[in-house]
Design a protein around this motif. Structure first.
Motif, PDB file in Angstrom:
ATOM      1  N   HIS A 124      -2.085 -31.610  15.505  1.00 63.97           N
ATOM      2  CA  HIS A 124      -0.655 -31.350  15.263  1.00 63.97           C
ATOM      3  C   HIS A 124      -0.160 -30.211  16.147  1.00 63.97           C
ATOM      4  O   HIS A 124      -0.903 -29.264  16.417  1.00 63.97           O
ATOM      5  CB  HIS A 124      -0.391 -30.963  13.801  1.00 63.97           C
ATOM      6  N   ILE A 125       1.106 -30.302  16.547  1.00 64.49           N
ATOM      7  CA  ILE A 125       1.765 -29.187  17.242  1.00 64.49           C
ATOM      8  C   ILE A 125       3.054 -28.882  16.489  1.00 64.49           C
ATOM      9  O   ILE A 125       3.863 -29.776  16.223  1.00 64.49           O
ATOM     10  CB  ILE A 125       2.070 -29.535  18.715  1.00 64.49           C
ATOM     11  N   LEU A 126       3.210 -27.617  16.112  1.00 64.77           N
ATOM     12  CA  LEU A 126       4.406 -27.185  15.388  1.00 64.77           C
ATOM     13  C   LEU A 126       5.309 -26.433  16.360  1.00 64.77           C
ATOM     14  O   LEU A 126       4.930 -25.390  16.899  1.00 64.77           O
ATOM     15  CB  LEU A 126       4.021 -26.274  14.210  1.00 64.77           C
ATOM     16  N   LYS A 127       6.478 -26.973  16.601  1.00 65.81           N
ATOM     17  CA  LYS A 127       7.396 -26.402  17.597  1.00 65.81           C
ATOM     18  C   LYS A 127       8.216 -25.266  16.981  1.00 65.81           C
ATOM     19  O   LYS A 127       8.946 -25.489  15.999  1.00 65.81           O
ATOM     20  CB  LYS A 127       8.342 -27.490  18.120  1.00 65.81           C
ATOM     21  N   LEU A 128       8.131 -24.070  17.574  1.00 66.16           N
ATOM     22  CA  LEU A 128       8.868 -22.921  17.030  1.00 66.16           C
ATOM     23  C   LEU A 128      10.225 -22.732  17.715  1.00 66.16           C
ATOM     24  O   LEU A 128      11.115 -22.078  17.164  1.00 66.16           O
ATOM     25  CB  LEU A 128       8.031 -21.646  17.162  1.00 66.16           C
ATOM     26  N   ASN A 129      10.376 -23.273  18.927  1.00 63.81           N
ATOM     27  CA  ASN A 129      11.645 -23.210  19.677  1.00 63.81           C
ATOM     28  C   ASN A 129      12.163 -21.773  19.862  1.00 63.81           C
ATOM     29  O   ASN A 129      13.363 -21.542  19.890  1.00 63.81           O
ATOM     30  CB  ASN A 129      12.741 -24.055  18.999  1.00 63.81           C
ATOM     31  N   ARG A 130      11.260 -20.832  19.918  1.00 64.49           N
ATOM     32  CA  ARG A 130      11.660 -19.429  20.138  1.00 64.49           C
ATOM     33  C   ARG A 130      10.436 -18.657  20.612  1.00 64.49           C
ATOM     34  O   ARG A 130       9.306 -19.139  20.486  1.00 64.49           O
ATOM     35  CB  ARG A 130      12.234 -18.819  18.858  1.00 64.49           C
ATOM     36  N   THR A 131      10.664 -17.458  21.137  1.00 63.01           N
ATOM     37  CA  THR A 131       9.541 -16.621  21.560  1.00 63.01           C
ATOM     38  C   THR A 131       9.607 -15.312  20.787  1.00 63.01           C
ATOM     39  O   THR A 131      10.582 -15.046  20.090  1.00 63.01           O
ATOM     40  CB  THR A 131       9.623 -16.316  23.069  1.00 63.01           C
ATOM     41  N   GLY A 132       8.577 -14.491  20.929  1.00 66.57           N
ATOM     42  CA  GLY A 132       8.591 -13.200  20.241  1.00 66.57           C
ATOM     43  C   GLY A 132       7.322 -12.963  19.457  1.00 66.57           C
ATOM     44  O   GLY A 132       6.265 -13.488  19.770  1.00 66.57           O
ATOM     45  N   LYS A 133       7.456 -12.173  18.405  1.00 69.41           N
ATOM     46  CA  LYS A 133       6.297 -11.808  17.579  1.00 69.41           C
ATOM     47  C   LYS A 133       6.276 -12.703  16.348  1.00 69.41           C
ATOM     48  O   LYS A 133       7.274 -12.796  15.636  1.00 69.41           O
ATOM     49  CB  LYS A 133       6.397 -10.338  17.155  1.00 69.41           C
ATOM     50  N   PHE A 134       5.139 -13.327  16.101  1.00 73.16           N
ATOM     51  CA  PHE A 134       5.012 -14.269  14.991  1.00 73.16           C
ATOM     52  C   PHE A 134       3.828 -13.889  14.107  1.00 73.16           C
ATOM     53  O   PHE A 134       2.901 -13.224  14.552  1.00 73.16           O
ATOM     54  CB  PHE A 134       4.758 -15.691  15.513  1.00 73.16           C
ATOM     55  N   ALA A 135       3.863 -14.365  12.865  1.00 68.56           N
ATOM     56  CA  ALA A 135       2.691 -14.283  11.980  1.00 68.56           C
ATOM     57  C   ALA A 135       2.662 -15.552  11.140  1.00 68.56           C
ATOM     58  O   ALA A 135       3.706 -16.155  10.871  1.00 68.56           O
ATOM     59  CB  ALA A 135       2.781 -13.057  11.092  1.00 68.56           C
ATOM     60  N   LEU A 136       1.451 -15.948  10.732  1.00 65.19           N
ATOM     61  CA  LEU A 136       1.282 -17.228  10.023  1.00 65.19           C
ATOM     62  C   LEU A 136       0.778 -17.013   8.600  1.00 65.19           C
ATOM     63  O   LEU A 136      -0.054 -16.145   8.351  1.00 65.19           O
ATOM     64  CB  LEU A 136       0.265 -18.112  10.751  1.00 65.19           C
ATOM     65  N   ASN A 137       1.283 -17.828   7.686  1.00 64.12           N
ATOM     66  CA  ASN A 137       0.721 -17.952   6.330  1.00 64.12           C
ATOM     67  C   ASN A 137       0.625 -19.431   6.001  1.00 64.12           C
ATOM     68  O   ASN A 137       1.290 -20.255   6.626  1.00 64.12           O
ATOM     69  CB  ASN A 137       1.616 -17.294   5.273  1.00 64.12           C
ATOM     70  N   VAL A 138      -0.180 -19.744   5.004  1.00 66.18           N
ATOM     71  CA  VAL A 138      -0.213 -21.120   4.484  1.00 66.18           C
ATOM     72  C   VAL A 138      -0.045 -21.029   2.970  1.00 66.18           C
ATOM     73  O   VAL A 138      -0.826 -20.363   2.293  1.00 66.18           O
ATOM     74  CB  VAL A 138      -1.531 -21.844   4.856  1.00 66.18           C
ATOM     75  N   VAL A 139       1.004 -21.655   2.465  1.00 60.28           N
ATOM     76  CA  VAL A 139       1.286 -21.625   1.025  1.00 60.28           C
ATOM     77  C   VAL A 139       1.583 -23.046   0.561  1.00 60.28           C
ATOM     78  O   VAL A 139       2.434 -23.726   1.148  1.00 60.28           O
ATOM     79  CB  VAL A 139       2.514 -20.720   0.715  1.00 60.28           C
ATOM     80  N   ASP A 140       0.888 -23.492  -0.476  1.00 57.67           N
ATOM     81  CA  ASP A 140       1.161 -24.816  -1.055  1.00 57.67           C
ATOM     82  C   ASP A 140       1.101 -25.911   0.027  1.00 57.67           C
ATOM     83  O   ASP A 140       1.957 -26.797   0.087  1.00 57.67           O
ATOM     84  CB  ASP A 140       2.547 -24.796  -1.731  1.00 57.67           C
ATOM     85  N   ASN A 141       0.099 -25.824   0.889  1.00 58.10           N
ATOM     86  CA  ASN A 141      -0.123 -26.783   1.986  1.00 58.10           C
ATOM     87  C   ASN A 141       0.975 -26.780   3.046  1.00 58.10           C
ATOM     88  O   ASN A 141       1.072 -27.704   3.850  1.00 58.10           O
ATOM     89  CB  ASN A 141      -0.325 -28.213   1.448  1.00 58.10           C
ATOM     90  N   LEU A 142       1.813 -25.750   3.054  1.00 56.82           N
ATOM     91  CA  LEU A 142       2.860 -25.626   4.065  1.00 56.82           C
ATOM     92  C   LEU A 142       2.473 -24.513   5.038  1.00 56.82           C
ATOM     93  O   LEU A 142       2.000 -23.455   4.612  1.00 56.82           O
ATOM     94  CB  LEU A 142       4.202 -25.261   3.417  1.00 56.82           C
ATOM     95  N   VAL A 143       2.668 -24.764   6.328  1.00 49.22           N
ATOM     96  CA  VAL A 143       2.437 -23.708   7.314  1.00 49.22           C
ATOM     97  C   VAL A 143       3.739 -22.925   7.443  1.00 49.22           C
ATOM     98  O   VAL A 143       4.798 -23.496   7.718  1.00 49.22           O
ATOM     99  CB  VAL A 143       2.030 -24.294   8.681  1.00 49.22           C
ATOM    100  N   ILE A 144       3.651 -21.613   7.206  1.00 51.37           N
ATOM    101  CA  ILE A 144       4.837 -20.760   7.266  1.00 51.37           C
ATOM    102  C   ILE A 144       4.700 -19.836   8.465  1.00 51.37           C
ATOM    103  O   ILE A 144       3.668 -19.174   8.624  1.00 51.37           O
ATOM    104  CB  ILE A 144       4.980 -19.966   5.954  1.00 51.37           C
ATOM    105  N   VAL A 145       5.715 -19.844   9.317  1.00 48.84           N
ATOM    106  CA  VAL A 145       5.685 -19.002  10.515  1.00 48.84           C
ATOM    107  C   VAL A 145       6.794 -17.960  10.395  1.00 48.84           C
ATOM    108  O   VAL A 145       7.973 -18.301  10.288  1.00 48.84           O
ATOM    109  CB  VAL A 145       5.865 -19.840  11.802  1.00 48.84           C
TER     110      VAL A 145
END
Length: 696
Positions: free
Chosen positions: A295-316
């Protein structure tokens, strides 16, 4: 000071540091309960920090803070432990406090699973252990790493007595023997290591190897065994200009999504030149077989990011705009032959505003709570759902709120696909169903049908799993398969009683919608159940009949029964019998149904009497010519229970006439045990109302 992650550089993700410490200004405070601010400004926020965070003493020159990802515990270590160690977790409300000798700067500190053994790393060469077992002496014991000239990067507990040392030259897997205060080497593996990452949910350690660091080698641990999984290479955005470490541990996360382990790589620049913005690439890491980019998740932006996973959802999380987006890999994406490309499910939103309570004596806490600085540069994010604010001394778990999603996802089909995968979805789904049947959000029948089909698809899957399980248990095959488990009924299983109670009965009672729409909705739900070959419960048919009767649509009722749109059942037949007074043909329709059900005649009579349909039962028995042999007492009992004096009179008179016809005397014989009914009849109607014998 713990292994403190440096502040995020431009284009880097804040905080994916393994077992890292967190720096902050000096200060402390008591355990408190934060408040997620509601109101207009929080409208549409689908992410929130938990209401009861863990509050710990902020990091300062004398207090080092560590986080253990396996036990989800924060350690506050003062003066190397000499003036106290306080351990707090989200689950355990009672902190663990103890002291230990100051033997130098603590680099890493973690409890074994179950908090029975403490491991502390103070040097690059060894790890110290301390038993927390009742009646066990409080003496430390030490294990040096076996590989010469190797430096320990860190360690992970994989069970209550098994630990892995990760060095820059490989990994060493030990069993801890607390009674003997020693460790036994189970297995070791030599490999050059740049950095490591541990996923406690799946017991997998990931090692970064090679000069560039982009070849990852996973190891899986289970009850004393260590298995080497297939290594794989992370595709870097472009060919590196120099041969130095190019893959940072900040840009990698490991998480279990829908029961499968994934490695998430935050790629700041897409490999394709025409695409702008960062993306998250998901590599599926199976126990057996090779790791594949899926899978590829498109963020359509640049900068500083952090990731979490909650309830099977990827949160950026995006620090620059102070917003977050969510991705659901179960939802349809764009498939390019090997990977699925996903856009975020919902528009970017900030985490719901949060207020930190003011710590201190009760007299002082009347001050207004302080708004928490969201997306702060001092935030450190851990998998799957942990956010730590170093500067404020708080640890939260991140939560997804489903109610705001309802208004953000207009497409009801997509909304259902999204909600059905969530843990706490039942009441939200039922409220969506109610909304789409009511003004002002009334949906078209095709949308309603789509929603019903999605719900019944999940319902059918559960029914089939339950049926298979029952069959295996009944045939005794379960003994040969000890791993067989009863299927878990998740909140996504919305059955007929849920729909009836929370949606359909309420909808019909409101009488807001045109009756044709009401009937169409009920029939649509029944159609959907039939399509999935789910037996329709009689109360749904009863709801249809009652709605038809309310609107005097007897011709439609007749058609539904004639063409078997409403399936035969005894409760339905009884309901039809009760309609006889307002729709006479219902009597015959009911009897025909009972006969089709091959119901025994005496059983039909019992059913009718139990529903207080005494006259209907009598007519039925006369219709089949059995009225000469029936028990008078049974009918008189039922008539008396109905508390209808005229009904009792009619039934009593019928049996008097039968007695006269069969025996030439209207009186009851002692064998019929009707004395109390004769007495009751005299009390109510007087003795003169008794039938006199007629002689010819």
């Amino acid at each position: 000071m713990g292994r403190e992650p440096p502040g995020p550089a431009e284009d880097e993700a804040p905080g994916a540091a393994a077992g890292a410490g967190a720096a902050g200004r000096e200060g402390g405070g008591e355990e408190g309960e934060g408040r997620a601010r509601g109101g207009a400004e929080a409208g549409g926020c689908y992410l929130a920090l938990c209401a009861r965070p863990v509050h710990f003493e902020k990091a300062n020159p004398v207090n080092c803070v560590f986080f253990d990802e396996a036990n989800k515990q924060v350690f506050a270590v003062r003066s190397g432990g000499a003036t106290g160690v306080v351990v707090k977790g989200l689950e355990d409300r009672n902190p663990i406090s103890f002291r230990m000798e100051d033997k130098g700067e603590v680099k890493c500190i973690k409890f074994s699973l179950g908090n029975k053994i403490l491991a502390v790393q103070r040097t690059l060469k060894s790890v110290d252990f301390l038993n927390f077992i009742p009646d066990s002496p409080q003496l430390e014991y030490t294990q040096e790493c076996k590989t010469k000239n190797a430096n320990i990067l860190g360690f992970c507990w994989t069970s209550s007595t098994e630990i892995v040392f990760i060095t820059d030259q490989g990994i060493e897997f030990y069993q801890v023997l607390p009674e003997k205060r020693s460790l036994k080497l189970l297995k070791n593996q030599s490999i050059n290591v740049n950095w490591y990452m541990y996923c406690p949910e799946s017991s997998v350690i990931l090692l970064s190897t090679t000069v560039l660091g982009n070849v990852l080698q996973p190891f899986y641990f289970k009850s004393g065994t260590m298995s080497k999984l297939s290594k794989f290479e992370i595709e870097l955005p472009a060919a590196p200009k120099s041969s130095k470490l190019s893959l940072s541990e900040r840009d990698i996360a490991m998480a279990t999504i829908y029961g499968q382990l994934y490695v998430l790589y935050l790629r700041h620049h897409s490999r394709t030149s025409n695409s702008t913005g960062a993306e998250v690439v998901l590599y599926h890491l199976p126990r057996e077989g090779s790791c594949k980019k899926t899978h590829i998740l498109k963020l359509n932006r640049t900068g500083k990011f952090a990731l979490n996973v909650v309830d099977n959802l990827v949160i950026v999380h995006h620090q620059d705009t102070e917003t977050s987006v969510i991705f659901d890999i179960k939802l349809k994406g764009e498939f390019d032959g090997s990977t699925t490309i996903h856009q975020f499910v919902l528009p970017p939103r900030s985490i719901q505003p949060y207020q930190i309570p003011v710590a201190g004596p009760a007299s002082v806490t009347s001050q207004a709570p302080v708004p928490c600085k969201l997306y702060s540069s001092s935030w450190i994010v851990f998998q799957p759902d942990i956010i730590i604010s170093a500067s404020e001394g708080y640890l939260w778990s991140l939560q997804v709120k489903l109610e705001p999603v309802v208004n953000l996802l207009v497409d009801k089909g997509k909304l259902m696909d999204f909600l059905l995968q969530r843990k706490e979805c039942k009441m939200v789904i039922l409220s969506v169903c109610s909304q789409m049947l009511s003004e002002p959000e009334r949906g078209s029948l095709s949308v309603i049908a789509t929603v019903f089909d999605k719900l019944n698809h999940e319902y059918k899957k559960y029914l089939e799993a339950e049926q298979s399980y029952t069959m295996v248990v009944e045939t005794g095959l379960s003994r040969s398969n000890p791993l067989l488990k009863r299927p878990v009924r998740t909140q996504a299983v919305i059955d007929q009683s849920d729909m009836y109670t929370h949606v359909l009965s309420v909808f019909t009672e409101k009488k807001e919608a045109p009756h044709k729409f009401t009937i169409a909705v009920l029939m649509e739900y029944i159609r959907s159940l039939n399509q999935f070959q789910i037996a329709v419960q009689h109360y749904l048919y009863e709801l249809v009949i009652k709605t038809l009767v309310q609107h005097n649509l007897f011709y439609m009722l007749h058609q539904f029964l004639q063409y078997h749109v409403l399936s035969d059942s005894k409760p339905l037949a009884c309901l039809l019998l009760s309609l006889e007074s307002i729709y006479p043909p219902a009597h015959q329709l009911s009897l025909d149904m009972l006969k089709r059900l091959s119901t025994a005649n005496d059983e039909i009579v019992e059913v009718l009497l139990s529903k207080h349909q005494v006259l209907a039962a009598l007519r039925f028995i006369r219709g089949i010519g059995g009225h000469d042999s029936i028990s008078a007492r049974k009918f008189l009992d039922a008539a008396k229970q109905a508390e209808d004096e005229m009904l009792f009179y009619t039934i009593f008179r019928f049996f008097e006439q039968r007695n006269q016809r069969l025996r030439g005397n209207p009186s009851f014989t002692p064998g019929e045990h009707c004395e109390e009914h004769v007495t009751f009849f005299k009390q109510v109607f007087g003795e003169q109302a008794l039938m006199k014998p007629t002689t010819f």
